[in-house]
Design a protein around this motif. Sequence first.
Motif, PDB file in Angstrom:
ATOM      1  N   HIS A  66       0.830  -1.208   0.000  1.00  0.00           N
ATOM      2  CA  HIS A  66       0.000   0.000   0.000  1.00  0.00           C
ATOM      3  C   HIS A  66       0.862   1.254   0.000  1.00  0.00           C
ATOM      4  O   HIS A  66       0.563   2.219  -0.704  1.00  0.00           O
ATOM      5  CB  HIS A  66      -0.942  -0.007   1.209  1.00  0.00           C
ATOM      6  N   LEU A  67       1.913   1.253   0.794  1.00  0.00           N
ATOM      7  CA  LEU A  67       2.797   2.423   0.844  1.00  0.00           C
ATOM      8  C   LEU A  67       3.501   2.624  -0.500  1.00  0.00           C
ATOM      9  O   LEU A  67       3.604   3.755  -0.987  1.00  0.00           O
ATOM     10  CB  LEU A  67       3.810   2.285   1.978  1.00  0.00           C
ATOM     11  N   VAL A  84      -0.728   7.906   4.971  1.00  0.00           N
ATOM     12  CA  VAL A  84      -0.873   7.304   3.643  1.00  0.00           C
ATOM     13  C   VAL A  84      -1.646   5.994   3.730  1.00  0.00           C
ATOM     14  O   VAL A  84      -2.542   5.730   2.922  1.00  0.00           O
ATOM     15  CB  VAL A  84       0.527   7.072   3.010  1.00  0.00           C
ATOM     16  N   LEU A  85      -1.325   5.191   4.712  1.00  0.00           N
ATOM     17  CA  LEU A  85      -1.997   3.898   4.883  1.00  0.00           C
ATOM     18  C   LEU A  85      -3.485   4.082   5.148  1.00  0.00           C
ATOM     19  O   LEU A  85      -4.320   3.392   4.569  1.00  0.00           O
ATOM     20  CB  LEU A  85      -1.338   3.110   6.016  1.00  0.00           C
ATOM     21  N   ARG A  86      -3.826   5.029   5.997  1.00  0.00           N
ATOM     22  CA  ARG A  86      -5.249   5.257   6.307  1.00  0.00           C
ATOM     23  C   ARG A  86      -5.993   5.865   5.131  1.00  0.00           C
ATOM     24  O   ARG A  86      -7.192   5.626   4.965  1.00  0.00           O
ATOM     25  CB  ARG A  86      -5.384   6.126   7.549  1.00  0.00           C
ATOM     26  N   GLN A  87      -5.303   6.636   4.292  1.00  0.00           N
ATOM     27  CA  GLN A  87      -5.946   7.165   3.086  1.00  0.00           C
ATOM     28  C   GLN A  87      -6.174   6.035   2.076  1.00  0.00           C
ATOM     29  O   GLN A  87      -7.189   6.010   1.391  1.00  0.00           O
ATOM     30  CB  GLN A  87      -5.104   8.273   2.463  1.00  0.00           C
ATOM     31  N   ALA A  88      -5.218   5.108   2.014  1.00  0.00           N
ATOM     32  CA  ALA A  88      -5.348   3.984   1.080  1.00  0.00           C
ATOM     33  C   ALA A  88      -6.435   3.011   1.530  1.00  0.00           C
ATOM     34  O   ALA A  88      -7.102   2.401   0.703  1.00  0.00           O
ATOM     35  CB  ALA A  88      -4.016   3.252   0.955  1.00  0.00           C
ATOM     36  N   GLU A  89      -6.586   2.854   2.841  1.00  0.00           N
ATOM     37  CA  GLU A  89      -7.582   1.940   3.417  1.00  0.00           C
ATOM     38  C   GLU A  89      -8.396   2.709   4.460  1.00  0.00           C
ATOM     39  O   GLU A  89      -8.121   2.636   5.651  1.00  0.00           O
ATOM     40  CB  GLU A  89      -6.895   0.743   4.081  1.00  0.00           C
ATOM     41  N   PRO A  90      -9.416   3.456   4.030  1.00  0.00           N
ATOM     42  CA  PRO A  90     -10.169   4.313   4.947  1.00  0.00           C
ATOM     43  C   PRO A  90     -10.828   3.581   6.119  1.00  0.00           C
ATOM     44  O   PRO A  90     -11.121   4.193   7.140  1.00  0.00           O
ATOM     45  CB  PRO A  90     -11.237   4.950   4.052  1.00  0.00           C
ATOM     46  N   GLY A  91     -11.038   2.294   6.019  1.00  0.00           N
ATOM     47  CA  GLY A  91     -11.664   1.541   7.103  1.00  0.00           C
ATOM     48  C   GLY A  91     -10.738   1.266   8.278  1.00  0.00           C
ATOM     49  O   GLY A  91     -11.189   0.838   9.340  1.00  0.00           O
ATOM     50  N   LEU A  92      -9.440   1.488   8.112  1.00  0.00           N
ATOM     51  CA  LEU A  92      -8.497   1.230   9.206  1.00  0.00           C
ATOM     52  C   LEU A  92      -8.619   2.302  10.280  1.00  0.00           C
ATOM     53  O   LEU A  92      -8.671   3.485   9.984  1.00  0.00           O
ATOM     54  CB  LEU A  92      -7.048   1.252   8.696  1.00  0.00           C
ATOM     55  N   THR A  93      -8.647   1.862  11.516  1.00  0.00           N
ATOM     56  CA  THR A  93      -8.603   2.819  12.617  1.00  0.00           C
ATOM     57  C   THR A  93      -7.164   3.276  12.798  1.00  0.00           C
ATOM     58  O   THR A  93      -6.223   2.651  12.278  1.00  0.00           O
ATOM     59  CB  THR A  93      -9.098   2.191  13.932  1.00  0.00           C
TER      60      THR A  93
END
Length: 112
Positions: A66-67, A84-93
Amino acid sequence: MSLFRKPQPITVIALRDAPDLVTSLRRALETATDAERPGLERALALTEDVAERPDAELRGRWVRRHLDAAGYEGPADSVNAIRVLRQAEPGLTLLQALTYARETAAAENTPL
């Protein structure tokens, strides 16, 4: 929203089809022709190697993919990497992203 709420379950699951693939490849080897045998033996060796890897390593590879896809090249556990990770996977807390980022950084900093 409370600062002391119960942590959410981690949503990234390492899928483990490798044991089933190992079994299938072993069965295929039992009836393989001489021409098929080298390729099946190589496939079996690769699959057995993957089957032995821990879930944290698989999650780390998931994070790094993802990065990399986002063009991020810095440390996996930096604030920017987590963003970046949270933007790529919005469901991650935030807690999940931080946990995965730390696992990834630890794996990347471990000598082979």
